[in-house]
Design an enzyme around this catalytic site. Structure first.
Site, PDB file in Angstrom:
ATOM      1  N   ARG A   1     -40.653 -19.741  35.110  1.00 28.47           N
ATOM      2  CA  ARG A   1     -40.374 -18.400  35.603  1.00 28.47           C
ATOM      3  C   ARG A   1     -41.651 -17.588  35.599  1.00 28.47           C
ATOM      4  O   ARG A   1     -42.693 -18.021  35.141  1.00 28.47           O
ATOM      5  CB  ARG A   1     -39.299 -17.731  34.727  1.00 28.47           C
TER       6      ARG A   1
ATOM      7  N   CYS B   1     -25.580 -17.536  40.033  1.00 29.19           N
ATOM      8  CA  CYS B   1     -26.938 -18.034  39.809  1.00 29.19           C
ATOM      9  C   CYS B   1     -26.958 -19.412  39.150  1.00 29.19           C
ATOM     10  O   CYS B   1     -27.987 -20.060  39.093  1.00 29.19           O
ATOM     11  CB  CYS B   1     -27.724 -17.036  38.966  1.00 29.19           C
TER      12      CYS B   1
ATOM     13  N   ARG C   1     -38.321  -2.611  40.758  1.00 27.96           N
ATOM     14  CA  ARG C   1     -38.958  -3.362  39.680  1.00 27.96           C
ATOM     15  C   ARG C   1     -40.466  -3.158  39.775  1.00 27.96           C
ATOM     16  O   ARG C   1     -40.986  -2.749  40.807  1.00 27.96           O
ATOM     17  CB  ARG C   1     -38.627  -4.844  39.801  1.00 27.96           C
TER      18      ARG C   1
ATOM     19  N   SER D   1     -34.878 -22.303  39.602  1.00 28.73           N
ATOM     20  CA  SER D   1     -33.799 -22.175  40.577  1.00 28.73           C
ATOM     21  C   SER D   1     -32.907 -23.407  40.557  1.00 28.73           C
ATOM     22  O   SER D   1     -33.373 -24.516  40.877  1.00 28.73           O
ATOM     23  CB  SER D   1     -34.382 -21.991  41.985  1.00 28.73           C
TER      24      SER D   1
ATOM     25  N   LYS E   1     -31.633 -11.690  47.679  1.00 25.85           N
ATOM     26  CA  LYS E   1     -31.165 -12.911  47.023  1.00 25.85           C
ATOM     27  C   LYS E   1     -31.021 -12.716  45.508  1.00 25.85           C
ATOM     28  O   LYS E   1     -30.386 -13.532  44.838  1.00 25.85           O
ATOM     29  CB  LYS E   1     -32.084 -14.099  47.323  1.00 25.85           C
ATOM     30  N   ASP E   2     -31.577 -11.611  44.967  1.00 24.03           N
ATOM     31  CA  ASP E   2     -31.445 -11.303  43.543  1.00 24.03           C
ATOM     32  C   ASP E   2     -30.271 -10.372  43.254  1.00 24.03           C
ATOM     33  O   ASP E   2     -30.060  -9.997  42.091  1.00 24.03           O
ATOM     34  CB  ASP E   2     -32.729 -10.650  43.021  1.00 24.03           C
TER      35      ASP E   2
ATOM     36  N   ARG F   1     -30.731 -24.188  42.676  1.00 19.93           N
ATOM     37  CA  ARG F   1     -30.680 -24.684  44.053  1.00 19.93           C
ATOM     38  C   ARG F   1     -31.887 -25.557  44.366  1.00 19.93           C
ATOM     39  O   ARG F   1     -31.760 -26.700  44.830  1.00 19.93           O
ATOM     40  CB  ARG F   1     -30.618 -23.476  45.008  1.00 19.93           C
ATOM     41  N   ARG F   2     -33.098 -25.066  44.082  1.00 20.53           N
ATOM     42  CA  ARG F   2     -34.295 -25.852  44.363  1.00 20.53           C
ATOM     43  C   ARG F   2     -34.325 -27.122  43.520  1.00 20.53           C
ATOM     44  O   ARG F   2     -34.706 -28.192  44.013  1.00 20.53           O
ATOM     45  CB  ARG F   2     -35.543 -25.011  44.098  1.00 20.53           C
TER      46      ARG F   2
ATOM     47  N   VAL G   1     -45.259 -14.381  41.156  1.00 13.91           N
ATOM     48  CA  VAL G   1     -45.931 -15.340  42.027  1.00 13.91           C
ATOM     49  C   VAL G   1     -47.263 -15.784  41.445  1.00 13.91           C
ATOM     50  O   VAL G   1     -47.569 -16.985  41.398  1.00 13.91           O
ATOM     51  CB  VAL G   1     -46.132 -14.730  43.427  1.00 13.91           C
TER      52      VAL G   1
END
Length: 303
Positions: free
Chosen positions: A146, A238, A8, A126, A82-83, A128-129, A149
């Site tokens: 999204r 996901c 990417r 996320s 993780k992606d 999960r988060r 960083v």
């Protein structure tokens, strides 16, 4: 022979691609021109206004790289593990993983989760988060956020959200080791495979596969495969708030895992040691998690 390394085009992805390139050059004593980095724009990079789970899941990070790999436009592809979807095409193989980095999340915008103001707006895409934060702090407002960083850090700086969570590994690799506060894994267990970089090749390309295997870290691979086996056994994707972390202990692997309801109102966690990381163990772990869950939580994971 020139090796074309697909990645990417985000700043973090390019850093990780150069890590793989440098490791291969060092391992084999190759000249720099032996490896060409080929940036490929993915759907996940193009579509930034919706949560990943709504627009196709993790495949949005991998499908264009998969196509380029199978069409022989590139010879290997670099991914944050993780992606990468749990079930991959048989024609593609993970040939190696680099040594794992810090697996923790870092909080940007406050000194701790407890220090967040009442009703603070937390940006994350996320599941999960979001579920973990809602479990710890039901008063928080979770907003979809999204972007790379720097984009997410800028959203906090501009006050669009009060705080966000980012993977410590990504921050460290980008040179932001002093940014944010690391959250202990006992408070926020990470996503399966967090902190691991994987390299995929065509399954029938034995030469490239051997070259890439030379830079693999056996301990990282053992732990990540155990986490991914659990993810497969529990049918996590996901959309699923699931966390897992395998670590190496003197008596074998230690596996901590957690499943949650999306609103954080229920969570089930296991912590097991002395493991070998087999698929049979993964099924047993999945069954243990689901056995402790309500029917509503089991349905979230398709059971």
């Amino acid at each position: 022979m020139l090796l074309r390394l697909g990645t990417r085009g985000s700043p973090l992805a390019l850093v990780q691609a150069n890590m793989v390139r440098d490791a291969l050059l060092a391992a084999h004593g190759w000249a720099p021109e032996r490896i060409e980095i080929v940036p490929i724009r993915t759907t996940g990079d193009r579509v930034q206004d919706r949560p990943l789970a709504e627009i196709g899941g993790k495949a949005l990070w991998t499908k264009e790289l998969d196509r380029a790999l199978l069409d022989r436009e590139i010879d290997l592809a670099v991914h944050s593990m993780k992606d990468v979807e749990t079930i991959r095409p048989e024609s593609i193989a993970v040939a190696a993983m680099l040594p794992r980095a810090d697996v923790r999340d870092r909080l940007i915008g406050a000194e701790s989760i407890a220090a967040l103001p009442q009703g603070a707006r937390i940006g994350t895409s996320s599941p999960r988060r979001a579920a973990q934060l809602r479990r710890l702090r039901p008063d928080l407002t979770i907003l979809s956020l999204r972007g790379n960083v720097d984009t997410r850090r800028a959203k906090v700086a501009m006050g669009e959200v009060d705080a966000t969570l980012l993977a410590a590994a990504g921050l460290d690799r980008l040179g932001y080791g002093d940014v944010g506060v690391a959250i202990d894994i006992d408070q926020l267990l990470p996503a399966p495979s967090q902190g691991a970089v994987g390299i995929e090749v065509r399954a029938d390309d034995s030469t490239t596969r051997i070259h890439v295997a030379a830079i693999g870290d056996a301990l990282t691979e053992r732990c990540v495969w155990a986490e991914r086996a659990l993810l497969a056994a529990i049918s996590g994707d996901c959309h699923s708030p699931i966390a897992a972390l395998a670590t190496v202990a003197p008596d074998g692997l230690r596996l901590r895992a957690e499943i949650l309801r999306e609103d954080g109102s229920e969570h089930v966690r296991i912590d097991r040691s002395g493991l070998s990381g087999t698929a049979e163990e993964a099924v047993d772990h999945a069954q243990a998690l689901l056995a402790g869950a309500s029917p509503q939580l089991r349905r979230l994971f398709g059971h």
